[in-house]
Enzyme design. Structure first.
Site, PDB file in Angstrom:
ATOM      1  N   LYS A 278       0.736  -1.158   0.160  1.00 43.23           N
ATOM      2  CA  LYS A 278       0.025  -0.080  -0.048  1.00 43.23           C
ATOM      3  C   LYS A 278       0.869   1.231   0.016  1.00 43.23           C
ATOM      4  O   LYS A 278       0.536   2.123  -0.820  1.00 43.23           O
ATOM      5  CB  LYS A 278      -1.004   0.050   1.203  1.00 43.23           C
ATOM      6  CG  LYS A 278      -1.947   1.070   1.077  1.00 43.23           C
ATOM      7  CD  LYS A 278      -2.422   1.442   2.439  1.00 43.23           C
ATOM      8  CE  LYS A 278      -1.453   2.670   3.137  1.00 43.23           C
ATOM      9  NZ  LYS A 278      -2.068   3.441   4.048  1.00 43.23           N
ATOM     10  N   ASP A 297      -6.386   0.112   1.019  1.00 38.66           N
ATOM     11  CA  ASP A 297      -6.582   0.095   2.352  1.00 38.66           C
ATOM     12  C   ASP A 297      -7.833  -0.538   2.755  1.00 38.66           C
ATOM     13  O   ASP A 297      -8.780  -0.984   1.847  1.00 38.66           O
ATOM     14  CB  ASP A 297      -6.121   1.222   3.319  1.00 38.66           C
ATOM     15  CG  ASP A 297      -6.874   2.467   3.090  1.00 38.66           C
ATOM     16  OD1 ASP A 297      -8.165   2.154   2.225  1.00 38.66           O
ATOM     17  OD2 ASP A 297      -6.702   3.486   3.565  1.00 38.66           O
TER      18      ASP A 297
END
Length: 393
Positions: A278, A297
């Site tokens: 991420k 996320d």
């Protein structure tokens, strides 16, 4: 010296023609892609960019900016002075009132030194930072045509642009984001700049600092210093990542990743301590010119399941690399080469701090109308063997 306000006099300001549909400062600077801007007056944002302190504001059709230089050098550059705003009369000003901002004073102000070269450089920096060469309205239309849910959200959340940040600042800011929230990240990044960055100027009671250099971050004493400032386990990741970059790659390595393909750049970033998929995608999207990078996320995972019935990760409790890739591919197929930009609009619209924008009567009525209408399944364009076909989602 105080934070500048456009309403107290325009001659110290310069501007670019830019409609709100192309850029909204409150959404773009407040949605969690950068952590160094603060609202220092109504509609005025002050922060550090390119080693310089800026205050930005906007009217309906212009982006206004004020920079704070070394006051000791005022009047000494090239031995000339001029009014910073004197060339704006034909470009951005219309009489004594600006559309979208009333009561702008026109009184004389102290002359400040801005050379033509500085003027050109600062305008280029601003255009580059906000990527103003990208036509956002056209992208919104394309995304809305492919995605009815996006079209609905876009009616309120216009002007959300991706910034083109300095790669070092972006990387080391996002290493601070693990298990964290925006306001706390802002505090951590500010403390890191105060501890390791060079002071730039003081406005009112606030001292502004440049972002630390790689050399400063790699120093052996940084981990202990940052732990004392409340960084916890992230302190080690910050110091070790900076040291690894300098020892194995060199100071230009991060900048050089802009010319690498997206997946290669992402994989390279993931070799650094504290950089997962991420964070790597955030850095790719927000500083390395990878517009199709799509950070996932738990919020984005929830959006995919709730609003798009995306089956990726069904039955799983944790966000694995595979789920991250599957959700990213789902949205890339839907939105195309600027999928990362579109994703940021929905991410922004999902933040608690902006929910009040959805309380407008027009949006409430749209939501009621949608409840009473049976919507056909959205068509999603797919590319098969080079041929674009339509299939129902």
């Amino acid at each position: 010296m105080s934070h500048s306000l456009l309403s107290t006099g325009s001659k110290a300001w310069r501007c670019l023609t830019c409609a709100r549909s192309e850029l909204r400062l409150d959404l773009t600077l407040g949605c969690g892609q950068t952590f160094r801007w603060r609202e220092t007056g109504e509609g005025h944002w002050t922060g550090v960019m390119g080693g310089q302190v800026w205050t930005l504001t906007q009217t309906d059709d212009a982006l206004w900016y004020h920079t704070y230089g070394d006051q000791a050098n005022v009047g000494k550059r090239d031995g000339r002075k001029r009014r910073a705003g004197s060339s704006l009369q034909g470009r951005c000003m219309s009489g004594k009132r600006f559309k979208g901002l009333t009561e702008v004073k026109e009184e004389d102000e102290e002359l400040i030194a801005v050379t033509p070269e500085q003027d050109r450089k600062e305008e280029e920096m601003l255009r580059d930072y906000f990527q103003l060469s990208v036509n956002l309205s056209d992208l919104y239309r394309k995304w809305g045509a492919a995605d009815p849910h996006f079209k609905h959200i876009a009616n309120i959340f216009t002007g959300v642009r991706m910034l083109r940040q300095d790669p070092t600042e972006c990387l080391f800011s996002f290493i601070c984001t693990s298990n964290n929230h925006i306001s706390r990240i802002q505090g951590m990044v500010e403390r890191m700049c105060q501890a390791l960055g060079a002071p730039l100027c003081q406005l009112d009671q606030t001292v502004y600092y440049d972002f630390p250099s790689l050399d400063a971050l790699a120093d052996s004493g940084v981990e202990v210093r940052l732990r004392d400032l409340g960084f916890g386990y992230r302190a080690r990741f910050l110091q070790q990542s900076a040291k690894q970059i300098l020892d194995k790659h060199g100071i230009q390595w991060l900048q050089g990743l802009r010319s690498e393909p997206y997946l290669q750049a992402r994989d390279a970033l993931r070799t650094l301590p504290g950089v997962g998929i991420k964070v790597a995608d955030c850095v790719c999207l927000m500083s390395l010119d990878k517009a199709n990078a799509l950070p996932v996320d738990t919020h984005v995972w929830q959006i995919a399941k709730r609003d798009y019935k995306c089956a990726a990760g069904s039955g799983q409790k944790t966000l694995t690399d595979k789920v991250h890739r599957d959700i990213g591919d789902f949205f890339r197929q839907l939105w195309g080469p600027y999928a990362g930009w579109a994703h940021s609009v929905l991410f922004c619209a999902d933040l608690k701090k902006f929910q009040f924008l959805k309380e407008t009567p027009s949006l409430k009525q749209e939501e009621e109308d949608e409840k009473n209408v049976v919507k056909p399944k959205a068509k999603i364009k797919k590319e098969v063997n080079g041929t674009v076909t339509d299939s129902k989602s």
